[in-house]
Design an enzyme around this catalytic site. Structure first.
Site: not given
Ligand code: T46
Length: 143
Positions: A56-57
């Protein structure tokens, strides 16, 4: 409304040479041979809990190669315009991910060991962790 140019995601599936004999299999990963960057760091992810999504990045500077050395998992990639899904399910299959590509890892099998090779040392400041910020940076050509 700003229309973004369609860009191909800067990622590539790699197949590594397996050196097998009657004793079993061996795969060698070596800078300038099958690793297209200076190798600075290796880490691995295992014992991942159930339906969890990791990642998630996007990383501003790190380029990486992901290999599921045991079991399997899926990777969702996103360059702010297009997305793609990749399944890593063999120790001789790698996924190269350039910097500035959003990634999420999911559907980990219980026995998954996801090994990651990187061209950079760990630096928490190079992470873009907010997807809206990531999209805004893509839109404004800041990546
Ligand atoms: C990525 C995906 C594929 C360190 O101390 N050193 C390290 O080299 C790393 C990667 C992490 N950490 C610490 C930071 C956190 O306290 O380990 C903890 C878990 O890291 P993180 O939440 O960043 O893990 P993931 O699985 O979400 O992401 C990792 C990498 O950080 C990332 O660059 O692309 O794997």
């Amino acid at each position: 409304m700003l229309v973004l140019e369609k860009r191909k995601i800067d990622a590539q599936i790699l197949e590594f040479n397996v050196m097998g004999d009657e004793r079993g299999q061996l795969i060698a990963l070596e800078e300038d041979m099958n690793i297209p960057f200076e190798l600075k760091r290796v880490f691995y992810i295992y014992n991942t809990v159930g339906a969890i999504r990791r990642g998630n990045h996007a990383n501003r500077y790190s380029r990486q190669i992901l290999v599921s050395t045991s079991g399997s998992c899926k990777i969702h990639l996103d360059n702010g315009v297009e997305t793609m899904e990749v399944e890593l399910d063999k120790p001789n299959k790698g996924l190269f991910i350039a910097n500035n590509v959003w990634r999420e890892m999911y559907d980990f099998s219980d026995d998954c060991v996801l090994m990651v090779l990187s061209n950079k040392l760990y630096d928490p400041d190079e992470y873009i962790r907010d997807h809206d910020v990531f999209l805004e940076m893509v839109k404004n050509n800041l990546l």
